[in-house]
Design a protein around this motif. Structure first.
Motif, PDB file in Angstrom:
ATOM      1  N   ARG A  22     -35.235 -40.688  19.613  1.00  0.00           N
ATOM      2  CA  ARG A  22     -34.900 -41.264  18.427  1.00  0.00           C
ATOM      3  C   ARG A  22     -33.770 -40.722  17.701  1.00  0.00           C
ATOM      4  NH1 ARG A  22     -39.182 -41.995  14.935  1.00  0.00           N
ATOM      5  NH2 ARG A  22     -38.878 -40.314  13.884  1.00  0.00           N
ATOM      6  N   ARG A  23     -33.989 -39.143  17.540  1.00  0.00           N
ATOM      7  CA  ARG A  23     -33.192 -38.453  16.968  1.00  0.00           C
ATOM      8  C   ARG A  23     -31.938 -38.226  18.015  1.00  0.00           C
ATOM      9  NH1 ARG A  23     -34.653 -34.386  12.501  1.00  0.00           N
ATOM     10  NH2 ARG A  23     -32.903 -33.309  13.533  1.00  0.00           N
ATOM     11  N   SER A  24     -32.227 -38.153  19.360  1.00  0.00           N
ATOM     12  CA  SER A  24     -31.129 -37.937  20.069  1.00  0.00           C
ATOM     13  C   SER A  24     -30.029 -39.414  19.824  1.00  0.00           C
ATOM     14  CB  SER A  24     -31.508 -38.112  21.550  1.00  0.00           C
ATOM     15  OG  SER A  24     -30.693 -38.065  22.616  1.00  0.00           O
ATOM     16  N   LEU A  25     -30.859 -40.394  19.930  1.00  0.00           N
ATOM     17  CA  LEU A  25     -29.938 -41.852  19.812  1.00  0.00           C
ATOM     18  C   LEU A  25     -29.219 -41.733  18.382  1.00  0.00           C
ATOM     19  CD1 LEU A  25     -29.385 -44.553  20.866  1.00  0.00           C
ATOM     20  CD2 LEU A  25     -31.437 -45.465  19.585  1.00  0.00           C
ATOM     21  N   GLU A  26     -29.706 -41.360  17.517  1.00  0.00           N
ATOM     22  CA  GLU A  26     -29.079 -41.179  16.214  1.00  0.00           C
ATOM     23  C   GLU A  26     -27.969 -40.196  16.154  1.00  0.00           C
ATOM     24  OE1 GLU A  26     -33.045 -41.980  13.187  1.00  0.00           O
ATOM     25  OE2 GLU A  26     -32.306 -39.920  13.561  1.00  0.00           O
ATOM     26  N   TYR A  27     -28.044 -39.284  16.959  1.00  0.00           N
ATOM     27  CA  TYR A  27     -27.132 -38.193  17.045  1.00  0.00           C
ATOM     28  C   TYR A  27     -25.806 -38.667  17.812  1.00  0.00           C
ATOM     29  CZ  TYR A  27     -24.248 -34.254  18.449  1.00  0.00           C
ATOM     30  OH  TYR A  27     -23.324 -33.436  18.807  1.00  0.00           O
ATOM     31  N   HIS A  28     -26.231 -39.585  18.727  1.00  0.00           N
ATOM     32  CA  HIS A  28     -24.979 -39.932  19.444  1.00  0.00           C
ATOM     33  C   HIS A  28     -24.535 -41.405  18.779  1.00  0.00           C
ATOM     34  CE1 HIS A  28     -25.651 -37.711  23.157  1.00  0.00           C
ATOM     35  NE2 HIS A  28     -26.968 -37.882  23.081  1.00  0.00           N
ATOM     36  N   SER A  29     -25.318 -42.046  17.879  1.00  0.00           N
ATOM     37  CA  SER A  29     -24.559 -43.060  17.189  1.00  0.00           C
ATOM     38  C   SER A  29     -23.809 -42.657  16.020  1.00  0.00           C
ATOM     39  CB  SER A  29     -25.928 -43.853  16.355  1.00  0.00           C
ATOM     40  OG  SER A  29     -26.657 -44.250  17.396  1.00  0.00           O
ATOM     41  N   ALA A  30     -24.141 -41.344  15.376  1.00  0.00           N
ATOM     42  CA  ALA A  30     -23.193 -40.678  14.620  1.00  0.00           C
ATOM     43  C   ALA A  30     -21.883 -40.180  15.114  1.00  0.00           C
ATOM     44  CB  ALA A  30     -23.784 -39.512  13.924  1.00  0.00           C
ATOM     45  N   ALA A  31     -22.028 -39.678  16.394  1.00  0.00           N
ATOM     46  CA  ALA A  31     -20.824 -39.212  17.109  1.00  0.00           C
ATOM     47  C   ALA A  31     -19.914 -40.508  17.647  1.00  0.00           C
ATOM     48  CB  ALA A  31     -21.201 -38.419  18.317  1.00  0.00           C
ATOM     49  N   LEU A  78     -19.462 -36.488   6.249  1.00  0.00           N
ATOM     50  CA  LEU A  78     -19.944 -37.438   6.940  1.00  0.00           C
ATOM     51  C   LEU A  78     -21.135 -36.705   7.744  1.00  0.00           C
ATOM     52  CD1 LEU A  78     -20.525 -40.257   7.779  1.00  0.00           C
ATOM     53  CD2 LEU A  78     -18.918 -39.904   9.700  1.00  0.00           C
ATOM     54  N   GLN A  79     -20.844 -35.579   8.445  1.00  0.00           N
ATOM     55  CA  GLN A  79     -21.765 -34.999   9.223  1.00  0.00           C
ATOM     56  C   GLN A  79     -22.814 -34.316   8.475  1.00  0.00           C
ATOM     57  OE1 GLN A  79     -19.449 -32.012  11.530  1.00  0.00           O
ATOM     58  NE2 GLN A  79     -18.645 -33.754  12.761  1.00  0.00           N
ATOM     59  N   ARG A  80     -22.521 -33.823   7.246  1.00  0.00           N
ATOM     60  CA  ARG A  80     -23.436 -33.178   6.615  1.00  0.00           C
ATOM     61  C   ARG A  80     -24.552 -34.027   5.944  1.00  0.00           C
ATOM     62  NH1 ARG A  80     -20.031 -30.469   2.840  1.00  0.00           N
ATOM     63  NH2 ARG A  80     -20.029 -32.006   1.554  1.00  0.00           N
ATOM     64  N   VAL A  81     -23.810 -35.118   5.414  1.00  0.00           N
ATOM     65  CA  VAL A  81     -24.786 -36.121   5.057  1.00  0.00           C
ATOM     66  C   VAL A  81     -25.765 -36.956   5.919  1.00  0.00           C
ATOM     67  CG1 VAL A  81     -24.952 -38.574   3.805  1.00  0.00           C
ATOM     68  CG2 VAL A  81     -23.182 -36.990   2.950  1.00  0.00           C
ATOM     69  N   TRP A  82     -25.245 -37.091   7.021  1.00  0.00           N
ATOM     70  CA  TRP A  82     -26.058 -37.471   8.031  1.00  0.00           C
ATOM     71  C   TRP A  82     -27.091 -36.627   8.618  1.00  0.00           C
ATOM     72  CZ3 TRP A  82     -27.422 -41.734  10.446  1.00  0.00           C
ATOM     73  CH2 TRP A  82     -28.067 -41.857  11.387  1.00  0.00           C
ATOM     74  N   ARG A  83     -26.754 -35.259   8.865  1.00  0.00           N
ATOM     75  CA  ARG A  83     -27.716 -34.446   9.266  1.00  0.00           C
ATOM     76  C   ARG A  83     -28.790 -34.156   8.013  1.00  0.00           C
ATOM     77  NH1 ARG A  83     -23.167 -30.724  12.147  1.00  0.00           N
ATOM     78  NH2 ARG A  83     -22.938 -32.128  13.800  1.00  0.00           N
ATOM     79  N   GLY A  84     -28.376 -33.988   6.776  1.00  0.00           N
ATOM     80  CA  GLY A  84     -29.270 -33.737   5.659  1.00  0.00           C
ATOM     81  C   GLY A  84     -30.277 -34.856   5.655  1.00  0.00           C
ATOM     82  N   ALA A  85     -29.831 -36.137   5.588  1.00  0.00           N
ATOM     83  CA  ALA A  85     -30.674 -37.221   5.755  1.00  0.00           C
ATOM     84  C   ALA A  85     -31.691 -37.051   6.973  1.00  0.00           C
ATOM     85  CB  ALA A  85     -29.871 -38.715   5.651  1.00  0.00           C
ATOM     86  N   ALA A  86     -31.259 -37.001   8.103  1.00  0.00           N
ATOM     87  CA  ALA A  86     -32.033 -36.938   9.213  1.00  0.00           C
ATOM     88  C   ALA A  86     -33.243 -35.839   9.201  1.00  0.00           C
ATOM     89  CB  ALA A  86     -31.338 -36.670  10.585  1.00  0.00           C
ATOM     90  N   ASP A  87     -32.740 -34.648   8.509  1.00  0.00           N
ATOM     91  CA  ASP A  87     -33.750 -33.466   8.287  1.00  0.00           C
ATOM     92  C   ASP A  87     -34.675 -33.977   7.322  1.00  0.00           C
ATOM     93  OD1 ASP A  87     -32.562 -32.171  10.160  1.00  0.00           O
ATOM     94  OD2 ASP A  87     -31.223 -30.693   8.778  1.00  0.00           O
TER      95      ASP A  87
END
Length: 141
Positions: A22-31, A78-87
């Motif tokens: 799931r995290r891998s999919l989310e990372y690729h989606s963000a990219a 965008l990256q910071r917000v996305w990674r913060g939410a995921a963490d």
């Protein structure tokens, strides 16, 4: 027991693999979102540029435009917000799992103590056991 440990270990492995996918999919989606946004920014720049020579030069460079400081800040944010939410989601999930485990252990321990206390009261005699039990519950003083 050994069987329970095997089941728990396999369940945790399964949950870990599922979380990783799931995290891998989310990372690729963000990219992908970032890639689309950046290519749109390049197209906007090409369209808004007046000089045809400038547009041709940008095309020859393969769209390797140095992003403006504002665009760079937007991408970083965008990256910071996305990674913060995921963490935060991951930490929340881990806390919930830990809390659930702690509640189960506490329930088992309290049940064990309660049963031990009941057995100790019963061993002293049935009539005294009832009286002491009610005293423990603070029904009788």
């Amino acid at each position: 027991s050994a069987a329970a440990q095997v089941v728990q270990r396999n369940w945790r492995k399964f949950q870990g693999r599922k979380r990783f996918r799931r995290r891998s999919l989310e990372y690729h989606s963000a990219a992908s979102i970032q890639r689309v946004w950046r290519s749109a920014a390049v197209r906007r720049t090409l369209v808004s540029t007046d000089s045809e020579a400038t547009q041709r030069r940008l095309w020859e460079l393969g769209h390797s435009i140095v992003r403006s400081a504002a665009a760079q800040r937007a991408a970083v944010k965008l990256q910071r917000v996305w990674r913060g939410a995921a963490d935060r989601d991951y930490a929340r999930m881990r806390r919930a799992a830990f809390d659930k485990s702690a509640r189960i252990v506490q329930f088992c321990w309290r049940s064990y103590l309660f049963k031990r206390q009941i057995n100790a009261l019963y061993d002293s005699g049935p009539a005294d056991a009832v009286k002491q039990f009610l005293k423990c519950l603070k029904i009788i003083v």
